[in-house]
Design an enzyme around this catalytic site. Structure first.
Site, PDB file in Angstrom:
ATOM      1  N   TYR A 174       4.318   7.629 -32.001  1.00  0.00           N
ATOM      2  CA  TYR A 174       3.268   7.651 -30.968  1.00  0.00           C
ATOM      3  C   TYR A 174       3.316   8.979 -30.205  1.00  0.00           C
ATOM      4  CZ  TYR A 174       0.549   6.092 -26.899  1.00  0.00           C
ATOM      5  OH  TYR A 174      -0.387   5.975 -25.894  1.00  0.00           O
ATOM      6  N   VAL A 204       0.101   2.375 -18.315  1.00  0.00           N
ATOM      7  CA  VAL A 204      -1.088   1.724 -17.760  1.00  0.00           C
ATOM      8  C   VAL A 204      -1.086   0.244 -18.120  1.00  0.00           C
ATOM      9  CG1 VAL A 204      -3.603   1.880 -17.572  1.00  0.00           C
ATOM     10  CG2 VAL A 204      -2.286   3.902 -18.238  1.00  0.00           C
ATOM     11  N   LYS A 244       0.387  11.927 -29.972  1.00  0.00           N
ATOM     12  CA  LYS A 244      -0.247  12.365 -28.722  1.00  0.00           C
ATOM     13  C   LYS A 244      -0.027  13.863 -28.484  1.00  0.00           C
ATOM     14  CE  LYS A 244      -2.097   8.428 -27.671  1.00  0.00           C
ATOM     15  NZ  LYS A 244      -3.578   8.281 -27.679  1.00  0.00           N
ATOM     16  N   ILE A 289      -8.332   1.029 -21.033  1.00  0.00           N
ATOM     17  CA  ILE A 289      -8.822   2.276 -20.437  1.00  0.00           C
ATOM     18  C   ILE A 289     -10.286   2.527 -20.822  1.00  0.00           C
ATOM     19  CG2 ILE A 289      -8.541   4.797 -20.522  1.00  0.00           C
ATOM     20  CD1 ILE A 289      -5.458   4.243 -20.785  1.00  0.00           C
ATOM     21  N   GLY A 346       0.005   7.627 -17.866  1.00  0.00           N
ATOM     22  CA  GLY A 346       1.428   7.288 -17.885  1.00  0.00           C
ATOM     23  C   GLY A 346       1.635   5.918 -18.513  1.00  0.00           C
TER      24      GLY A 346
HETATM   25  N1  LIG Z   1      -1.753   1.825 -21.842  1.00  0.00           N
HETATM   26  C1  LIG Z   1      -1.054   2.936 -21.627  1.00  0.00           C
HETATM   27  O1  LIG Z   1      -0.019   2.905 -20.935  1.00  0.00           O
HETATM   28  C2  LIG Z   1      -1.482   4.248 -22.194  1.00  0.00           C
HETATM   29  C3  LIG Z   1      -0.796   5.391 -21.764  1.00  0.00           C
HETATM   30  C4  LIG Z   1      -1.168   6.628 -22.283  1.00  0.00           C
HETATM   31  C5  LIG Z   1      -2.191   6.715 -23.197  1.00  0.00           C
HETATM   32  N2  LIG Z   1      -2.836   5.587 -23.598  1.00  0.00           N
HETATM   33  C6  LIG Z   1      -3.897   5.748 -24.584  1.00  0.00           C
HETATM   34  O2  LIG Z   1      -5.103   5.272 -24.038  1.00  0.00           O
HETATM   35  C7  LIG Z   1      -5.971   4.842 -25.090  1.00  0.00           C
HETATM   36  C8  LIG Z   1      -6.446   3.432 -24.771  1.00  0.00           C
HETATM   37  O3  LIG Z   1      -5.316   2.599 -24.654  1.00  0.00           O
HETATM   38  P1  LIG Z   1      -5.345   1.187 -23.892  1.00  0.00           P
HETATM   39  O4  LIG Z   1      -4.094   1.073 -23.139  1.00  0.00           O
HETATM   40  O5  LIG Z   1      -6.652   1.017 -23.219  1.00  0.00           O
HETATM   41  O6  LIG Z   1      -5.241   0.231 -25.173  1.00  0.00           O
HETATM   42  P2  LIG Z   1      -5.919  -1.178 -25.494  1.00  0.00           P
HETATM   43  O7  LIG Z   1      -5.166  -1.713 -26.642  1.00  0.00           O
HETATM   44  O8  LIG Z   1      -6.014  -1.979 -24.250  1.00  0.00           O
HETATM   45  O9  LIG Z   1      -7.389  -0.760 -25.942  1.00  0.00           O
HETATM   46  C9  LIG Z   1      -7.580   0.020 -27.095  1.00  0.00           C
HETATM   47  C10 LIG Z   1      -8.926  -0.288 -27.696  1.00  0.00           C
HETATM   48  O10 LIG Z   1      -9.053   0.510 -28.884  1.00  0.00           O
HETATM   49  C11 LIG Z   1      -9.572  -0.304 -29.921  1.00  0.00           C
HETATM   50  N3  LIG Z   1      -9.159   0.227 -31.236  1.00  0.00           N
HETATM   51  C12 LIG Z   1      -7.911   0.192 -31.790  1.00  0.00           C
HETATM   52  N4  LIG Z   1      -7.946   0.718 -33.023  1.00  0.00           N
HETATM   53  C13 LIG Z   1      -9.234   1.097 -33.254  1.00  0.00           C
HETATM   54  C14 LIG Z   1      -9.908   1.684 -34.354  1.00  0.00           C
HETATM   55  N5  LIG Z   1      -9.253   1.974 -35.507  1.00  0.00           N
HETATM   56  N6  LIG Z   1     -11.219   1.931 -34.245  1.00  0.00           N
HETATM   57  C15 LIG Z   1     -11.895   1.626 -33.117  1.00  0.00           C
HETATM   58  N7  LIG Z   1     -11.315   1.050 -32.049  1.00  0.00           N
HETATM   59  C16 LIG Z   1     -10.007   0.784 -32.116  1.00  0.00           C
HETATM   60  C17 LIG Z   1      -8.998  -1.697 -29.657  1.00  0.00           C
HETATM   61  O11 LIG Z   1      -9.774  -2.714 -30.293  1.00  0.00           O
HETATM   62  C18 LIG Z   1      -9.063  -1.765 -28.127  1.00  0.00           C
HETATM   63  O12 LIG Z   1     -10.286  -2.293 -27.658  1.00  0.00           O
HETATM   64  C19 LIG Z   1      -5.143   4.946 -26.376  1.00  0.00           C
HETATM   65  O13 LIG Z   1      -5.441   6.157 -27.029  1.00  0.00           O
HETATM   66  C20 LIG Z   1      -3.724   4.958 -25.850  1.00  0.00           C
HETATM   67  O14 LIG Z   1      -2.831   5.554 -26.760  1.00  0.00           O
HETATM   68  C21 LIG Z   1      -2.511   4.359 -23.116  1.00  0.00           C
END
Ligand SMILES: NC(=O)c1ccc[n+]([C@@H]2O[C@H](COP(=O)([O-])OP(=O)(O)OC[C@H]3O[C@@H](n4cnc5c(N)ncnc54)[C@H](O)[C@@H]3O)[C@@H](O)[C@H]2O)c1
Length: 264
Positions: free
Chosen positions: A159, A192, A163, A19, A190
């Site tokens: 988790y 992703v 959130k 994201i 949701g």
């Molecule tokens: N993928 C989903 O379905 C989904 C749904 C709802 C919310 N989210 C939220 O969206 C956000 C991004 O998720 P995503 O799906 O892109 O995940 P992802 O794992 O693809 O990307 C997350 C990024 O955060 C970085 N990261 C992790 N820990 C870190 C830290 N301590 N310091 C700095 N960077 C750090 C990782 O290196 C990675 O590049 C998160 O907060 C996640 O909880 C994701």
């Protein structure tokens, strides 16, 4: 044609993947100047090189790294208009097997760090002049999740709790910082299609004795809008929240989930 984020300086955490990276691409394409922060410094640098932007290796759970990110942004631009406070992690664990270490690991990144990154941004933003063309001094955008609302997934109690906490601090910050003309909102995606969900799918499928891919298939098969969510679906809304078009919104948690939170 001018971009809707022309003149906007933004810091994105967790910018190297999923994201965060999709939002970086979208926001750069709409004219923003970006500082891309990630634990994975190499991946952040390669994306920032591609987009002609700046990057920094930073672990958002470390106070010194938080300071360094903001020092860099303020040294570079003298201000920060938008914080996209997005870094997060997920681990699938059964409720009765979740350990204190696992709880602490998730809460440290998804809630504690999100709060202290928000706090560091707000302390600086309240001392700066308004954003060009806006009455606001700054905008805080968090990434929460629909897991905040529906008890989360059964296999991710920690988790979901983290959130729900993000929605709470988003709203408290909106109340406290309104007088400084700083807004605070969050997006609630949701399911992703990112590296995070690949990991959840592998761990959850293993817990259930399913083949890899089955957890993702089951989760996305009930999305009312009929397809899985992409990181780009979130990027359009984040870009709107970063733009002047959302200046009169604060304290909001915006679901971007294809209707999933309603649907099952
Ligand atoms: N993928 C989903 O379905 C989904 C749904 C709802 C919310 N989210 C939220 O969206 C956000 C991004 O998720 P995503 O799906 O892109 O995940 P992802 O794992 O693809 O990307 C997350 C990024 O955060 C970085 N990261 C992790 N820990 C870190 C830290 N301590 N310091 C700095 N960077 C750090 C990782 O290196 C990675 O590049 C998160 O907060 C996640 O909880 C994701």
């Amino acid at each position: 044609m001018p971009g809707r984020l022309d003149g906007i300086h933004a810091l994105i955490t967790g910018a190297a993947g999923g994201i965060g990276a999709a939002c970086a691409r979208r926001m750069a394409g709409e004219g923003a100047q970006l500082l891309l922060a990630d634990l994975n410094g190499e991946a952040a640098k390669s994306l920032s090189d591609e987009l002609g932007q700046a990057s920094v290796q930073a672990d958002v759970t470390r106070a010194a790294d938080i300071d360094r990110m903001f020092e860099l942004a303020y040294r570079r631009w003298g201000r920060l208009d938008v914080l996209f406070n997005n870094a997060g992690i997920a681990e699938a664990r059964r409720l009765l097997e979740l350990t204190q270490e696992e709880w602490d690991r998730t809460l440290a990144v998804n809630l504690r760090a999100v709060f202290f990154v928000l706090q560091a941004a707000a302390k600086r933003m309240r001392q700066q002049a308004p954003i060009a063309g806006s009455e606001l001094r700054g905008k805080l955008i968090q990434t929460a999740s629909i897991a905040a609302y529906r008890g989360g997934l059964a296999i991710m109690a920690h988790y979901g709790a983290s959130k729900a906490g993000v929605v709470s601090i988003t709203r408290t910050a909106a109340q406290v910082l309104a007088a400084d003309r700083i807004t605070s909102n969050c997006v609630c995606p949701g399911a992703v299609d990112t590296a995070m969900w690949k990991k959840i799918d592998a761990e959850w499928s293993e817990l259930e004795g399913w083949r890899i891919g089955e957890a993702w298939k089951r989760r996305t098969s009930v999305v009312p809008l009929g397809r899985a969510e992409t990181a780009d679906d979130v990027a359009g809304v984040v870009s709107f929240l970063a733009s002047r078009d959302s200046d009169y919104m604060t304290g909001q948690a915006v679901n971007v989930d294809g209707g999933l939170v309603m649907g099952n």
